[in-house]
Design a protein around this motif. Structure first.
Motif, PDB file in Angstrom:
ATOM      1  N   ALA A 350       0.851  -1.193   0.000  1.00  0.00           N
ATOM      2  CA  ALA A 350       0.000   0.000   0.000  1.00  0.00           C
ATOM      3  C   ALA A 350       0.883   1.237   0.000  1.00  0.00           C
ATOM      4  O   ALA A 350       1.844   1.321   0.755  1.00  0.00           O
ATOM      5  CB  ALA A 350      -0.936   0.009   1.206  1.00  0.00           C
ATOM      6  N   ASN A 351       0.516   2.209  -0.848  1.00  0.00           N
ATOM      7  CA  ASN A 351       1.279   3.449  -0.952  1.00  0.00           C
ATOM      8  C   ASN A 351       0.298   4.603  -0.751  1.00  0.00           C
ATOM      9  O   ASN A 351      -0.401   5.009  -1.673  1.00  0.00           O
ATOM     10  CB  ASN A 351       1.955   3.528  -2.314  1.00  0.00           C
ATOM     11  N   LEU A 352       0.223   5.078   0.476  1.00  0.00           N
ATOM     12  CA  LEU A 352      -0.688   6.162   0.806  1.00  0.00           C
ATOM     13  C   LEU A 352       0.089   7.447   1.005  1.00  0.00           C
ATOM     14  O   LEU A 352       1.331   7.447   1.054  1.00  0.00           O
ATOM     15  CB  LEU A 352      -1.474   5.813   2.076  1.00  0.00           C
ATOM     16  N   VAL A 353      -0.616   8.540   1.144  1.00  0.00           N
ATOM     17  CA  VAL A 353       0.064   9.818   1.343  1.00  0.00           C
ATOM     18  C   VAL A 353       0.827   9.813   2.658  1.00  0.00           C
ATOM     19  O   VAL A 353       1.927  10.363   2.766  1.00  0.00           O
ATOM     20  CB  VAL A 353      -0.951  10.978   1.303  1.00  0.00           C
ATOM     21  N   ASP A 354       0.268   9.135   3.660  1.00  0.00           N
ATOM     22  CA  ASP A 354       0.872   9.186   4.994  1.00  0.00           C
ATOM     23  C   ASP A 354       1.746   7.988   5.329  1.00  0.00           C
ATOM     24  O   ASP A 354       2.499   8.026   6.298  1.00  0.00           O
ATOM     25  CB  ASP A 354      -0.223   9.302   6.062  1.00  0.00           C
ATOM     26  N   SER A 355       1.614   6.879   4.592  1.00  0.00           N
ATOM     27  CA  SER A 355       2.369   5.685   4.965  1.00  0.00           C
ATOM     28  C   SER A 355       2.660   4.819   3.745  1.00  0.00           C
ATOM     29  O   SER A 355       1.987   4.904   2.724  1.00  0.00           O
ATOM     30  CB  SER A 355       1.609   4.865   6.014  1.00  0.00           C
ATOM     31  N   LEU A 356       3.671   3.985   3.916  1.00  0.00           N
ATOM     32  CA  LEU A 356       4.073   3.018   2.889  1.00  0.00           C
ATOM     33  C   LEU A 356       4.173   1.662   3.563  1.00  0.00           C
ATOM     34  O   LEU A 356       4.928   1.496   4.528  1.00  0.00           O
ATOM     35  CB  LEU A 356       5.427   3.417   2.280  1.00  0.00           C
ATOM     36  N   THR A 357       3.392   0.698   3.078  1.00  0.00           N
ATOM     37  CA  THR A 357       3.396  -0.644   3.667  1.00  0.00           C
ATOM     38  C   THR A 357       4.107  -1.599   2.726  1.00  0.00           C
ATOM     39  O   THR A 357       3.791  -1.660   1.530  1.00  0.00           O
ATOM     40  CB  THR A 357       1.957  -1.129   3.913  1.00  0.00           C
ATOM     41  N   VAL A 358       5.065  -2.359   3.271  1.00  0.00           N
ATOM     42  CA  VAL A 358       5.951  -3.180   2.455  1.00  0.00           C
ATOM     43  C   VAL A 358       6.006  -4.598   2.994  1.00  0.00           C
ATOM     44  O   VAL A 358       6.127  -4.803   4.218  1.00  0.00           O
ATOM     45  CB  VAL A 358       7.386  -2.595   2.424  1.00  0.00           C
ATOM     46  N   ARG A 359       5.880  -5.581   2.103  1.00  0.00           N
ATOM     47  CA  ARG A 359       6.065  -6.982   2.492  1.00  0.00           C
ATOM     48  C   ARG A 359       7.553  -7.316   2.367  1.00  0.00           C
ATOM     49  O   ARG A 359       8.139  -7.223   1.293  1.00  0.00           O
ATOM     50  CB  ARG A 359       5.268  -7.894   1.582  1.00  0.00           C
ATOM     51  N   ILE A 360       8.180  -7.696   3.470  1.00  0.00           N
ATOM     52  CA  ILE A 360       9.586  -8.089   3.446  1.00  0.00           C
ATOM     53  C   ILE A 360       9.697  -9.492   2.855  1.00  0.00           C
ATOM     54  O   ILE A 360       8.901 -10.384   3.166  1.00  0.00           O
ATOM     55  CB  ILE A 360      10.200  -8.044   4.858  1.00  0.00           C
ATOM     56  N   SER A 361      10.685  -9.707   2.001  1.00  0.00           N
ATOM     57  CA  SER A 361      10.848 -10.993   1.325  1.00  0.00           C
ATOM     58  C   SER A 361      10.945 -12.147   2.323  1.00  0.00           C
ATOM     59  O   SER A 361      11.569 -12.024   3.380  1.00  0.00           O
ATOM     60  CB  SER A 361      12.107 -10.958   0.453  1.00  0.00           C
ATOM     61  N   ASP A 362      10.321 -13.275   1.959  1.00  0.00           N
ATOM     62  CA  ASP A 362      10.391 -14.471   2.813  1.00  0.00           C
ATOM     63  C   ASP A 362      11.825 -14.944   3.020  1.00  0.00           C
ATOM     64  O   ASP A 362      12.140 -15.582   4.028  1.00  0.00           O
ATOM     65  CB  ASP A 362       9.582 -15.603   2.180  1.00  0.00           C
ATOM     66  N   LEU A 363      12.690 -14.657   2.049  1.00  0.00           N
ATOM     67  CA  LEU A 363      14.093 -15.100   2.132  1.00  0.00           C
ATOM     68  C   LEU A 363      15.034 -13.935   2.370  1.00  0.00           C
ATOM     69  O   LEU A 363      16.202 -13.970   1.987  1.00  0.00           O
ATOM     70  CB  LEU A 363      14.471 -15.840   0.852  1.00  0.00           C
ATOM     71  N   ALA A 364      14.529 -12.890   3.003  1.00  0.00           N
ATOM     72  CA  ALA A 364      15.330 -11.687   3.223  1.00  0.00           C
ATOM     73  C   ALA A 364      16.593 -12.007   4.015  1.00  0.00           C
ATOM     74  O   ALA A 364      16.603 -12.856   4.911  1.00  0.00           O
ATOM     75  CB  ALA A 364      14.497 -10.646   3.969  1.00  0.00           C
ATOM     76  N   ASP A 365      17.670 -11.289   3.657  1.00  0.00           N
ATOM     77  CA  ASP A 365      18.946 -11.417   4.350  1.00  0.00           C
ATOM     78  C   ASP A 365      18.831 -10.699   5.694  1.00  0.00           C
ATOM     79  O   ASP A 365      18.532  -9.502   5.746  1.00  0.00           O
ATOM     80  CB  ASP A 365      20.040 -10.787   3.487  1.00  0.00           C
ATOM     81  N   THR A 366      19.055 -11.427   6.767  1.00  0.00           N
ATOM     82  CA  THR A 366      18.899 -10.827   8.103  1.00  0.00           C
ATOM     83  C   THR A 366      20.221 -10.361   8.696  1.00  0.00           C
ATOM     84  O   THR A 366      20.277  -9.960   9.856  1.00  0.00           O
ATOM     85  CB  THR A 366      18.255 -11.845   9.063  1.00  0.00           C
ATOM     86  N   THR A 367      21.300 -10.403   7.902  1.00  0.00           N
ATOM     87  CA  THR A 367      22.608  -9.999   8.439  1.00  0.00           C
ATOM     88  C   THR A 367      22.816  -8.488   8.346  1.00  0.00           C
ATOM     89  O   THR A 367      23.785  -7.969   8.877  1.00  0.00           O
ATOM     90  CB  THR A 367      23.733 -10.707   7.680  1.00  0.00           C
ATOM     91  N   SER A 368      21.932  -7.785   7.638  1.00  0.00           N
ATOM     92  CA  SER A 368      22.046  -6.338   7.527  1.00  0.00           C
ATOM     93  C   SER A 368      20.654  -5.745   7.651  1.00  0.00           C
ATOM     94  O   SER A 368      19.651  -6.461   7.694  1.00  0.00           O
ATOM     95  CB  SER A 368      22.689  -5.957   6.189  1.00  0.00           C
ATOM     96  N   ASP A 369      20.578  -4.418   7.726  1.00  0.00           N
ATOM     97  CA  ASP A 369      19.267  -3.806   7.953  1.00  0.00           C
ATOM     98  C   ASP A 369      19.063  -2.555   7.105  1.00  0.00           C
ATOM     99  O   ASP A 369      18.313  -1.660   7.476  1.00  0.00           O
ATOM    100  CB  ASP A 369      19.088  -3.466   9.436  1.00  0.00           C
ATOM    101  N   SER A 370      19.711  -2.487   5.952  1.00  0.00           N
ATOM    102  CA  SER A 370      19.646  -1.296   5.110  1.00  0.00           C
ATOM    103  C   SER A 370      18.354  -1.256   4.305  1.00  0.00           C
ATOM    104  O   SER A 370      17.986  -2.226   3.645  1.00  0.00           O
ATOM    105  CB  SER A 370      20.848  -1.266   4.164  1.00  0.00           C
ATOM    106  N   VAL A 371      17.659  -0.104   4.347  1.00  0.00           N
ATOM    107  CA  VAL A 371      16.440   0.111   3.576  1.00  0.00           C
ATOM    108  C   VAL A 371      16.613   1.357   2.711  1.00  0.00           C
ATOM    109  O   VAL A 371      17.143   2.378   3.176  1.00  0.00           O
ATOM    110  CB  VAL A 371      15.214   0.276   4.492  1.00  0.00           C
ATOM    111  N   ARG A 372      16.176   1.269   1.462  1.00  0.00           N
ATOM    112  CA  ARG A 372      16.142   2.447   0.597  1.00  0.00           C
ATOM    113  C   ARG A 372      14.738   2.594   0.025  1.00  0.00           C
ATOM    114  O   ARG A 372      14.186   1.655  -0.542  1.00  0.00           O
ATOM    115  CB  ARG A 372      17.152   2.337  -0.545  1.00  0.00           C
ATOM    116  N   LEU A 373      14.162   3.767   0.200  1.00  0.00           N
ATOM    117  CA  LEU A 373      12.878   4.112  -0.398  1.00  0.00           C
ATOM    118  C   LEU A 373      13.131   5.076  -1.547  1.00  0.00           C
ATOM    119  O   LEU A 373      13.897   6.039  -1.403  1.00  0.00           O
ATOM    120  CB  LEU A 373      11.950   4.773   0.633  1.00  0.00           C
TER     121      LEU A 373
END
Length: 616
Positions: A350-373
């Motif tokens: 969901a991409n609203l004016v006030d918020s962005l909702t994102v599904r994190i990949s089931d196989l996401a790498d958990t060794t780092s925590d970098s996010v880019r929007l």
């Protein structure tokens, strides 16, 4: 036979058989030079590099005559001769040494008998003596050269060499002035200078040059530019214009080639990748205008700003993260922001004016925590943030059990844990390969074992578990270490195909290179066949739906006989996923359902579910 030996044998034989020997019939042909013959009719000689050869006198019978061949040179200024002993071989050995460039001959004579060998002399190599190491695109550069002999001395009188370029997109030889090139596309090229004539093909010299692009004198807008947007290059009114040609833009270490323009244009929009490196960016335009020149410049990609809103504090792989706005609106109509976790794009829910909702990949790498929007809000800006993602918990340590901890592809494994919430859309992965869930309740979930390569313990990951979308992991071991399912290898051929007589779900594993659907190696499992026999007194309509998770191309076909000499698809041989096929099997007939892995698209194996309906 030599005459002396022939006479001696006659004397010995006379006591055994008087009168059995006669005089040697070749005696009259022996002993006198009837011809002179050189080793070769012609020789190519490198100047200052002695070349060994010989001449031989022969009698009328073709036998060597033990006499010296007198040698002379037609043009002594071009080559010299020196004797060489090859004793006990009966011939006159000598060396030819070139002293100058040209063509001459060597004459060999014994009395009035003679032969002639032609000799051509060449320099050893070409030395490039002058000319630039770098050439501006569109400019012409000339090169000086010298031909030198084996000892390095200059050789005069050789015609000018020709110039060859290993990559003509970078530079091209030009006719005038001689020994020149014209710069084209920016980059490196190797020039090879070659002596003229086929017989001098090995006389060469090389030089490495760098072609430097012209400055781009057009406009670059916007500059700086945001990630995930576009920059536009516009040529100046005076040109050069952008011809139909490849345009390459380099973002740090990322080279991006755009689609070729169909016609001459004055502007080119270039999309900026969401994950491009921020900062100064170099770009090059190739094949500009009729001169085929290249131009280069740079622009700036704006670095992502720190996200000033709030972020879900902690999630699991497969869970949902929410980014809530700070000062900057997150969305606008007709536009969707994008989110990347550790460089991998995530699904925006969901991409609203006030918020962005994102599904994190089931196989996401958990060794780092970098996010880019990226592409955020009306100004399409980019943000950087951090997101803590849990490492999956141990399913067994938290009270769960597995019905089996080892098995083969196609087997069913049931995982049970009271109150886990395993019926919330939970997904299952074996070593990162998604598989099918065949049954689930709040406390129990059953999954199909996909192909597992090797017998080392594999990770079985469950994601989207319970209301908080947790992730769990367990260990499972393949008994076979192969991709073959429980129907293989019987299912590889129609003559041994397993029978399907009931509606329901059937799971198969296909694997291999399978180029265009064909088996290319002994380990390939590109085809699975299943036998359908219509025992009814009427035609039977059978439908099959085939689903899988990879980007592979799997097709449904039907053989009307075991030889597969008559084949239909029932609509199931497309590039779709799922594939759907419906056929009508005549009364009493036996057909063979055929699954074909037409293109694995890089997947080592594919687990597929065949849902059969309509039987009876």
């Amino acid at each position: 036979m030599k005459r002396g030996l022939f006479e001696a044998l006659c004397v010995l034989a006379v006591a055994v058989w008087s009168g059995s020997c006669k005089e040697d019939p070749t005696a009259s042909l022996s002993g006198t030079a009837a011809s002179v013959q050189f080793e070769f009719r012609a020789r190519n000689v490198t100047i200052a590099d002695p070349t060994k050869t010989y001449a031989v006198a022969r009698d009328a019978a073709g036998n060597p005559v033990n006499t010296d061949v007198q040698l002379s040179v037609c043009a002594p200024a071009i080559v010299t001769l020196a004797p060489v002993s090859d004793a006990p071989i009966v011939h006159t050995g000598f060396t030819i040494t070139g002293t100058a460039y040209g063509t001459t001959c060597v004459v060999g004579a014994v009395g009035s008998v003679r032969d002639t060998m032609s000799v051509v002399t060449f320099p050893a190599r070409i030395v490039v003596t002058s000319g630039p190491d770098s050439v501006t695109s569109g400019a012409t550069a000339s090169y000086g050269y010298q031909f030198v002999d084996k000892a390095g001395a200059v050789v005069a009188g050789v015609p000018a060499p020709t110039v060859h370029v290993d990559d003509t997109s970078k530079a091209q030889p030009v006719a005038a002035p001689p020994v020149s090139i014209k710069g084209r596309g920016a980059g490196k090229a190797t020039l090879t200078f070659k002596a003229p004539g086929a017989s001098a093909a090995g006389v060469t010299g090389t030089k490495a040059v760098t072609i430097v692009a012209l400055p781009f004198n057009g406009s670059i807008t916007p500059n700086p530019v945001n990630l995930g947007t576009s920059v536009v290059f516009a040529t100046p009114p005076a040109g050069p214009h952008i011809q139909p040609a490849d345009i390459q833009v380099v973002f740090g270490n990322l080279a991006q080639t755009l689609d070729t323009p169909k016609t001459k244009v004055d502007t080119v929009p270039v999309p900026i990748p969401d994950m491009a490196t921020a900062g100064k960016v170099k770009f090059t335009l190739f094949n500009l205008d009729t001169a085929n020149v290249s131009a280069a410049d740079s622009f700036v990609i704006t670095a992502p700003a720190a996200f000033d809103g709030t972020v879900t504090s902690l999630v699991y792989p497969g869970a949902i993260a929410k980014f809530t706005r700070g000062a900057q609106p997150l969305g606008v109509s007709a536009d969707t922001a994008r989110a990347y976790f550790n460089g991998v794009r995530q699904t925006t829910l969901a991409n609203l004016v006030d918020s962005l909702t994102v599904r994190i990949s089931d196989l996401a790498d958990t060794t780092s925590d970098s996010v880019r929007l990226t592409r955020v809000g009306p100004n399409r800006v980019a943000y950087s943030s951090a997101l803590s993602v849990h490492k999956p918990a141990s399913f067994v340590s938290s009270g769960g059990t597995l019905s089996k901890v080892s098995g083969a592809p196609g087997d069913t494994v049931t995982l049970t844990r009271t109150g886990a919430g395993l019926n919330t859309g939970t997904r299952a992965y074996f070593n990162g390969v998604r598989t099918f869930v065949v049954d689930s309740t709040a406390d129990r979930i059953s999954v199909i074992v996909p192909g597992i390569n090797g017998t080392a313990p594999a990770s079985l990951r469950l994601t989207r578990v319970g209301a908080s979308f947790e992730a769990d992991t367990a260990t499972f071991t393949s008994k076979t270490g192969e991709f073959l399912d429980k129907y293989d290898r019987a299912s590889d051929d129609p003559s041994t195909a397993p029978a399907i007589s009931a509606n329901g779900d059937y799971f198969v594993v296909l694997s291999g290179v399978c180029t265009d659907g064909s088996t290319s190696a002994g380990t390939d499992d590109c085809n699975d066949f299943f036998k359908f026999t219509n025992s009814l007194a009427r035609p039977d309509t059978i439908s099959v739906r085939l689903d899988w998770f990879t980007g592979s191309d799997v097709d449904i076909l039907w053989c009307r006989n075991a030889a597969c000499s008559s084949v239909t698809t029932g609509g199931g041989a497309t590039s779709n996923n799922p594939e759907n096929s419906t056929v009508i099997i005549p009364a009493g007939a036996t057909w063979y359902l055929w699954f074909n892995l037409f293109d694995p698209a890089g997947a080592p194996s594919v687990i597929a579910r065949a849902r059969v309906s309509g039987i009876g």
